[in-house]
Design a protein around this motif. Structure first.
Motif, PDB file in Angstrom:
ATOM      1  N   LYS A   1       0.795  -1.404   0.053  1.00 34.98           N
ATOM      2  CA  LYS A   1       0.517   0.179  -0.287  1.00 34.98           C
ATOM      3  C   LYS A   1       0.428   1.379   0.081  1.00 34.98           C
ATOM      4  O   LYS A   1       0.330   2.018  -0.493  1.00 34.98           O
TER       5      LYS A   1
ATOM      6  N   ASP B   1       4.681   1.428  -0.651  1.00 35.53           N
ATOM      7  CA  ASP B   1       5.400   1.403  -0.997  1.00 35.53           C
ATOM      8  C   ASP B   1       6.949   1.931  -0.451  1.00 35.53           C
ATOM      9  O   ASP B   1       7.639   2.776  -0.734  1.00 35.53           O
TER      10      ASP B   1
ATOM     11  N   SER C   1      12.321   3.392   2.195  1.00 36.98           N
ATOM     12  CA  SER C   1      11.133   4.370   1.095  1.00 36.98           C
ATOM     13  C   SER C   1      11.939   4.353  -0.307  1.00 36.98           C
ATOM     14  O   SER C   1      12.916   5.321   0.340  1.00 36.98           O
TER      15      SER C   1
ATOM     16  N   THR D   1      10.515   0.392  -4.427  1.00 33.03           N
ATOM     17  CA  THR D   1       9.567  -0.002  -2.919  1.00 33.03           C
ATOM     18  C   THR D   1       8.686  -0.054  -3.580  1.00 33.03           C
ATOM     19  O   THR D   1       7.692   0.449  -2.624  1.00 33.03           O
ATOM     20  N   ALA D   2       8.396  -0.062  -4.915  1.00 30.40           N
ATOM     21  CA  ALA D   2       6.667   0.688  -5.161  1.00 30.40           C
ATOM     22  C   ALA D   2       6.359  -1.130  -4.992  1.00 30.40           C
ATOM     23  O   ALA D   2       6.418  -1.876  -5.651  1.00 30.40           O
ATOM     24  N   ARG D   3       5.518  -1.574  -4.278  1.00 24.81           N
ATOM     25  CA  ARG D   3       4.191  -1.987  -4.009  1.00 24.81           C
ATOM     26  C   ARG D   3       5.375  -3.669  -3.890  1.00 24.81           C
ATOM     27  O   ARG D   3       5.508  -4.790  -4.360  1.00 24.81           O
TER      28      ARG D   3
ATOM     29  N   SER E   1       9.496  -5.935  -6.730  1.00 23.02           N
ATOM     30  CA  SER E   1       8.436  -4.739  -6.775  1.00 23.02           C
ATOM     31  C   SER E   1       7.966  -4.759  -7.619  1.00 23.02           C
ATOM     32  O   SER E   1       7.789  -5.665  -8.939  1.00 23.02           O
TER      33      SER E   1
ATOM     34  N   GLY F   1       5.024  -3.260  -8.433  1.00 24.04           N
ATOM     35  CA  GLY F   1       5.172  -2.066  -9.257  1.00 24.04           C
ATOM     36  C   GLY F   1       5.967  -1.607 -10.451  1.00 24.04           C
ATOM     37  O   GLY F   1       5.571  -0.908 -11.389  1.00 24.04           O
ATOM     38  N   ARG F   2       7.686  -2.082  -9.646  1.00 28.02           N
ATOM     39  CA  ARG F   2       8.475  -1.904 -10.538  1.00 28.02           C
ATOM     40  C   ARG F   2       8.123  -3.261 -12.018  1.00 28.02           C
ATOM     41  O   ARG F   2       9.355  -3.735 -13.154  1.00 28.02           O
TER      42      ARG F   2
END
Length: 366
Positions: free
Chosen positions: A309, A311, A332, A336-338, A354, A356-357
């Motif tokens: 949530k 990141d 952070s 560190t996206a998701r 990650s 997100g990445r």
């Protein structure tokens, strides 16, 4: 034919690392693998290389500058939060190359968390001798709360987390594995000292219950099992898992329902465990690691939990007795996206996935 998925490891290791300021000083965050599609878990093979699962159903072997897809997985129900989930490379992997995976298995009425055992062939391109050694019963519709971390205990047994599949009362029902930590032998049989093996109507695999959606699990240096689990609106928890214990969901919680309504009877009830730590607001915790290496000596013994949530990676410390857990720091950065999983590498570096990445990263001191 082996399908080449990515060829990135050596190339990306040469790109400049990103600096992240922490309590241990500046650390480098280096992208090691990219092009991943919703990565869920990673693990390190003895002698080099690693495995990565993707929720959509791919298992990748990463080594020598390339990532190749491994064949031989069972049919996976990729629905909602379900799919190909955790992996376990046991301590004696070099003896017979056995691996374990958790996944959402198609079942009558929906899908359920299951455990698959297979052998990785010497070329690391396919699984053989695969079989499902456990699946929760009965199946559930919907795509929520599969849980699904798997850990090898110091006793040699397998401990796996199962979410309550969105059916809240089932977490207090010992006739169902929903909302539990199970304990089984490597062939799927039930150890004779499991706490509910002689209780009429109970599922004999259950080790602890009253969990909501535990998506992180790790052993500490003393062999104690810890899990983190999603609360509802607030009330994400870290719990030390004990034999036969009831962790309270949905009777007690430090959160509220998404509507804002009170959960159960409040925060305490006799016979139900209190969390070692809880987050409010929720961070959506996922992968969990307890650091044992020397590369980050200041963090020895600390817990690291990925957040889906906010990141970030939450670093938590424990009291001398080990019972009380406190969040000490949030790591952070854009990388560190998701964060879905976090592991200690063989050399003591910290690795994380990650979502997100779509990438795997390695953290080392600057």
């Amino acid at each position: 034919m082996i399908r080449l998925v990515v060829a990135l490891l050596l190339t990306l290791a040469l790109t400049p690392a990103q600096a992240l300021e922490t309590s241990a000083g500046s650390v480098n965050v280096t992208r090691m693998v990219s092009g991943l599609q919703e990565p869920w878990a990673l693990g390190f093979l003895p002698g080099g290389g690693m495995l990565i699962t993707e929720r959509g159903g791919r298992l990748l072997h990463v080594a020598d500058g390339a990532a190749r897809e491994i064949s031989g997985l069972p049919e996976v129900a990729t629905v909602g939060q379900g799919g190909l989930l955790d992996l376990l490379i046991p301590r004696d992997f070099v003896q017979d190359r056995t691996l374990f995976f958790t996944f959402s298995k198609p079942q009558s009425g929906g899908a359920g968390t299951a455990i698959y055992r297979a052998t990785l062939d010497p070329g690391a391109d396919r699984l053989t001798d695969g079989q499902v050694i456990f699946e929760m019963q009965p199946g559930s519709s919907g795509g929520r709360h599969f849980g699904s971390r798997i850990v090898e205990g110091t006793d040699g047994y397998l401990y796996a987390t199962i979410g309550e599949r969105g059916d809240r009362p089932s977490a207090q029902d010992l006739s169902r594995e929903n909302g539990s930590v199970i304990r089984i032998a490597r062939d799927g049989s039930v150890p004779g000292d499991n706490p509910f093996i002689d209780r009429d109507g109970a599922q004999s695999e259950i080790w602890s219950y009253g969990h909501r959606n535990p998506q992180g699990a790790a052993l500490d240096a003393d062999g104690n099992l810890w899990v983190n689990e999603h609360g509802a609106r607030g009330g994400d928890e870290v719990n030390r898992v004990r034999r036969g214990a009831n962790y309270g969901w949905p009777v007690i919680s430090y959160g509220t329902h998404y509507s804002g309504a009170k959960i159960g009877v409040g925060t305490h009830k006799e016979g139900m465990e209190q969390p070692a730590h809880y987050w409010d607001p929720s961070i959506a915790p996922s992968g969990m690691m307890i650091y044992t290496g020397e590369m980050f000596s200041d963090w020895h013994g600390d817990m690291f939990v990925g957040s889906l949530k906010f990141d970030m990676i939450s670093r938590l410390t424990r009291s001398e007795a080990g019972e009380d857990v406190t969040e000490a720091e949030r790591l952070s950065s854009p990388e560190t996206a998701r964060v879905r999983d976090i592991m200690e590498g063989p050399d003591g570096a910290i690795w994380f996935l990650s979502v997100g990445r779509g990438a795997a990263y390695r953290m080392t001191p600057d």
